[in-house]
Design an enzyme around this catalytic site. Structure first.
Site, short mmCIF file in Angstrom:
data_model
loop_
_atom_site.label_atom_id
_atom_site.label_comp_id
_atom_site.label_asym_id
_atom_site.label_seq_id
_atom_site.Cartn_x
_atom_site.Cartn_y
_atom_site.Cartn_z
CG HIS A 51 -1.97 -1.03 1.21
ND1 HIS A 51 -3.06 -0.98 2.05
CD2 HIS A 51 -2.12 -2.16 0.47
CE1 HIS A 51 -3.85 -2.02 1.82
NE2 HIS A 51 -3.29 -2.75 0.86
CD GLU A 53 -1.67 4.55 3.33
OE1 GLU A 53 -2.79 5.03 3.53
OE2 GLU A 53 -1.48 3.60 2.52
CB CYS A 81 -6.35 -0.14 5.22
SG CYS A 81 -4.68 -0.82 5.11
#
Length: 154
Positions: A51, A53, A81
């Site tokens: 992801h 991040e 998330c």
């Protein structure tokens, strides 16, 4: 518009252009300067943990040569998330700015609501079984680690 969020959005567009993954971008800022950036690379790498991040966190820790990002700020185009929130927590990032919400992500097919519900005990975990086995044997490395007076806690 915030200059650092603008950079995170550029990352999201870059990832979309490359068809690397979902429409998510992130940057990590230290001393008012972008030191790391990432866009979602799940498709490009076949890595479900890639992801935006986490890609940015990995880049920042590599650049700084440390796992502690407590002097950094994370800007991300979407509310993190549970996995990304956890990664930011373990990296000790004290502040996260985000743009779109988890509901916005859900509206385009990125639905984490099941995970949130399981974590909040609002839903039983029916999609994945978790079974404890061999606890005593698994505690042996814990004991060895605990005995090491020079261990580095994180």
């Amino acid at each position: 518009m915030d200059e650092f969020m603008k950079e995170a959005i550029k990352e999201a567009f870059e990832g979309i252009g490359l068809r690397a993954g979902g429409p998510f971008g992130a940057v990590i800022v230290k001393d008012n300067k972008v030191i790391a950036r990432g866009h979602n690379k799940v498709i490009e790498t076949n890595d479900p943990t890639a992801h935006a991040e986490i890609v940015a966190i990995r880049e920042a820790t590599k650049l700084l040569g440390r796992f502690d990002l407590s002097d950094c700020i994370l800007y991300t185009t979407c509310e993190p998330c549970p996995m990304c929130y956890s990664a930011a927590h373990w990296a000790k990032i004290p502040l996260i700015y985000y743009g779109a919400t988890q509901d916005d992500a859900k509206d385009i097919g990125f639905d984490d609501s099941y995970i949130y519900e399981v974590l909040q005990n609002k839903h039983s975990n029916e999609k994945m079984k978790i079974c404890q086995i061999d606890r005593e044997q698994c505690l042996e490395p814990f004991r060895k680690y605990e005995e090491d007076e020079e261990r580095i806690l994180y």
